[in-house]
Scaffold this motif. Structure first.
Motif, PDB file in Angstrom:
ATOM      1  N   LEU A 102     -50.066   1.202  -1.809  1.00 53.49           N
ATOM      2  CA  LEU A 102     -50.468  -0.163  -2.167  1.00 53.49           C
ATOM      3  C   LEU A 102     -51.805  -0.164  -2.908  1.00 53.49           C
ATOM      4  O   LEU A 102     -51.965  -0.867  -3.926  1.00 53.49           O
ATOM      5  CB  LEU A 102     -50.561  -1.014  -0.899  1.00 53.49           C
ATOM      6  CG  LEU A 102     -50.882  -2.498  -1.083  1.00 53.49           C
ATOM      7  CD1 LEU A 102     -49.779  -3.186  -1.877  1.00 53.49           C
ATOM      8  CD2 LEU A 102     -51.074  -3.176   0.266  1.00 53.49           C
ATOM      9  N   PHE A 105     -51.257   1.150  -6.345  1.00 55.02           N
ATOM     10  CA  PHE A 105     -50.599   0.131  -7.164  1.00 55.02           C
ATOM     11  C   PHE A 105     -51.605  -0.879  -7.721  1.00 55.02           C
ATOM     12  O   PHE A 105     -51.614  -1.187  -8.915  1.00 55.02           O
ATOM     13  CB  PHE A 105     -49.525  -0.589  -6.342  1.00 55.02           C
ATOM     14  CG  PHE A 105     -48.989  -1.831  -6.995  1.00 55.02           C
ATOM     15  CD1 PHE A 105     -48.079  -1.744  -8.042  1.00 55.02           C
ATOM     16  CD2 PHE A 105     -49.405  -3.086  -6.577  1.00 55.02           C
ATOM     17  CE1 PHE A 105     -47.581  -2.877  -8.661  1.00 55.02           C
ATOM     18  CE2 PHE A 105     -48.919  -4.228  -7.190  1.00 55.02           C
ATOM     19  CZ  PHE A 105     -48.005  -4.124  -8.227  1.00 55.02           C
ATOM     20  N   HIS A 109     -52.631  -1.416 -11.489  1.00 53.65           N
ATOM     21  CA  HIS A 109     -52.317  -2.739 -12.017  1.00 53.65           C
ATOM     22  C   HIS A 109     -53.548  -3.376 -12.661  1.00 53.65           C
ATOM     23  O   HIS A 109     -53.428  -4.115 -13.661  1.00 53.65           O
ATOM     24  CB  HIS A 109     -51.786  -3.632 -10.897  1.00 53.65           C
ATOM     25  CG  HIS A 109     -51.271  -4.949 -11.369  1.00 53.65           C
ATOM     26  ND1 HIS A 109     -50.118  -5.071 -12.119  1.00 53.65           N
ATOM     27  CD2 HIS A 109     -51.745  -6.223 -11.207  1.00 53.65           C
ATOM     28  CE1 HIS A 109     -49.905  -6.351 -12.397  1.00 53.65           C
ATOM     29  NE2 HIS A 109     -50.883  -7.064 -11.863  1.00 53.65           N
ATOM     30  N   SER A 115     -46.179   0.758 -15.294  1.00 51.01           N
ATOM     31  CA  SER A 115     -45.317   1.427 -14.301  1.00 51.01           C
ATOM     32  C   SER A 115     -46.027   1.632 -12.966  1.00 51.01           C
ATOM     33  O   SER A 115     -45.690   2.548 -12.215  1.00 51.01           O
ATOM     34  CB  SER A 115     -44.841   2.768 -14.852  1.00 51.01           C
ATOM     35  OG  SER A 115     -45.956   3.572 -15.223  1.00 51.01           O
ATOM     36  N   TRP A 117     -45.756   0.033 -10.334  1.00 47.22           N
ATOM     37  CA  TRP A 117     -44.847  -0.168  -9.200  1.00 47.22           C
ATOM     38  C   TRP A 117     -44.175   1.122  -8.745  1.00 47.22           C
ATOM     39  O   TRP A 117     -43.633   1.202  -7.635  1.00 47.22           O
ATOM     40  CB  TRP A 117     -43.785  -1.203  -9.570  1.00 47.22           C
ATOM     41  CG  TRP A 117     -42.968  -0.826 -10.764  1.00 47.22           C
ATOM     42  CD1 TRP A 117     -43.267  -1.086 -12.075  1.00 47.22           C
ATOM     43  CD2 TRP A 117     -41.735  -0.105 -10.764  1.00 47.22           C
ATOM     44  NE1 TRP A 117     -42.291  -0.578 -12.911  1.00 47.22           N
ATOM     45  CE2 TRP A 117     -41.334   0.025 -12.129  1.00 47.22           C
ATOM     46  CE3 TRP A 117     -40.929   0.440  -9.776  1.00 47.22           C
ATOM     47  CZ2 TRP A 117     -40.167   0.683 -12.501  1.00 47.22           C
ATOM     48  CZ3 TRP A 117     -39.766   1.091 -10.140  1.00 47.22           C
ATOM     49  CH2 TRP A 117     -39.394   1.210 -11.488  1.00 47.22           C
ATOM     50  N   CYS A 119     -45.540   3.601  -7.717  1.00 46.46           N
ATOM     51  CA  CYS A 119     -46.261   4.105  -6.535  1.00 46.46           C
ATOM     52  C   CYS A 119     -45.445   3.905  -5.266  1.00 46.46           C
ATOM     53  O   CYS A 119     -45.451   4.753  -4.369  1.00 46.46           O
ATOM     54  CB  CYS A 119     -47.611   3.394  -6.400  1.00 46.46           C
ATOM     55  SG  CYS A 119     -48.784   3.765  -7.712  1.00 46.46           S
ATOM     56  N   PHE A 120     -44.719   2.788  -5.203  1.00 44.01           N
ATOM     57  CA  PHE A 120     -43.913   2.496  -4.020  1.00 44.01           C
ATOM     58  C   PHE A 120     -42.673   3.397  -3.957  1.00 44.01           C
ATOM     59  O   PHE A 120     -42.216   3.760  -2.866  1.00 44.01           O
ATOM     60  CB  PHE A 120     -43.512   1.026  -4.010  1.00 44.01           C
ATOM     61  CG  PHE A 120     -44.677   0.084  -3.962  1.00 44.01           C
ATOM     62  CD1 PHE A 120     -45.515   0.054  -2.860  1.00 44.01           C
ATOM     63  CD2 PHE A 120     -44.955  -0.743  -5.032  1.00 44.01           C
ATOM     64  CE1 PHE A 120     -46.603  -0.803  -2.809  1.00 44.01           C
ATOM     65  CE2 PHE A 120     -46.041  -1.615  -5.001  1.00 44.01           C
ATOM     66  CZ  PHE A 120     -46.877  -1.638  -3.882  1.00 44.01           C
ATOM     67  N   GLN A 165     -37.436   5.537 -16.635  1.00 42.54           N
ATOM     68  CA  GLN A 165     -38.591   4.774 -17.087  1.00 42.54           C
ATOM     69  C   GLN A 165     -39.236   5.377 -18.340  1.00 42.54           C
ATOM     70  O   GLN A 165     -39.701   4.658 -19.209  1.00 42.54           O
ATOM     71  CB  GLN A 165     -39.627   4.706 -15.953  1.00 42.54           C
ATOM     72  CG  GLN A 165     -40.837   3.837 -16.231  1.00 42.54           C
ATOM     73  CD  GLN A 165     -40.506   2.353 -16.158  1.00 42.54           C
ATOM     74  OE1 GLN A 165     -39.458   1.972 -15.650  1.00 42.54           O
ATOM     75  NE2 GLN A 165     -41.388   1.516 -16.690  1.00 42.54           N
TER      76      GLN A 165
END
Length: 203
Positions: A102, A105, A109, A115, A117, A119-120, A165
């Motif tokens: 988190l 991310f 961000h 990209s 996201w 990380c999750f 991706q």
């Protein structure tokens, strides 16, 4: 006074049987560990005799309990206490992985990484690794198999999404490979379970 002695004898009989079964010992296996005959253990568990203080101490040390646990009316399962503690440690460790994901991310961000996201997604196989390490230390082969499954399918998902991706390369075959590894994990779990069962039958 007579009733009290009978109740204590009954408690000891029930508790010896309880802790023996909890630790997956046979009467013969316990007798061997105590240097007694299995007939003696059977006699104790039927309440027809009571082990002396020295044997009670041996039993307490053997099963990681106290002599008082062998005398009390309702037995306490030390394994349940340990499992609860171990489960909390595993959950906190897994939560730490997702906390790091988190934070990563939000950091990505903030600098407009599209990209971030991912990380999750990457946190899934890492969580599987954490679960595998702890399950090998504290839990049964079933939990080890489930933890390895998280790694296998988490890695497959990670490779698939990452390649989708950043490139047009099709990696659908990765799920077939993951399926093979999953089958190997299940076979390994069955092997460990069968080996443990064979050891119990020999005791």
């Amino acid at each position: 006074m007579q009733r009290t002695e009978e109740q204590i004898r009954k408690n000891i009989a029930n508790n010896i049987a309880f802790y023996r079964k909890l630790n997956e010992d046979t009467q013969a296996g316990l007798a061997e560990k105590l240097n007694y005959s299995d007939k003696s253990v059977s006699k104790w568990e039927r309440g027809e005799g009571t082990p002396d203080v020295f044997v009670l101490t041996q039993l307490a040390n053997l099963y990681d309990i106290t002599v008082d646990d062998l005398i009390r009316e309702k037995p306490v399962a030390p394994r349940m206490r340990k499992h609860l503690s171990h489960t909390l440690i595993v959950l906190m460790s897994a939560a730490l992985v997702w906390l790091v994901a988190l934070l990563a991310f939000f950091s990505l961000h903030l600098v407009d990484v599209p990209s971030a996201w991912l990380c999750f997604i990457y946190a899934i196989p890492v969580t599987g690794i954490v679960l595998t390490v702890f399950s090998c230390m504290w839990f049964s082969s079933l939990w080890q198999c489930l933890a390895v499954s998280v790694i296998v399918w988490g890695l497959a998902l990670t490779v698939h999404i990452t390649c989708a991706q950043f490139s047009d390369f099709s990696v659908s075959l990765i799920y077939a490979i993951a399926g093979v590894f999953q089958l190997l994990a299940v076979l390994w779990f069955l092997y460990l379970r069968n080996r443990a069962r064979s050891k119990m039958e020999k005791m």
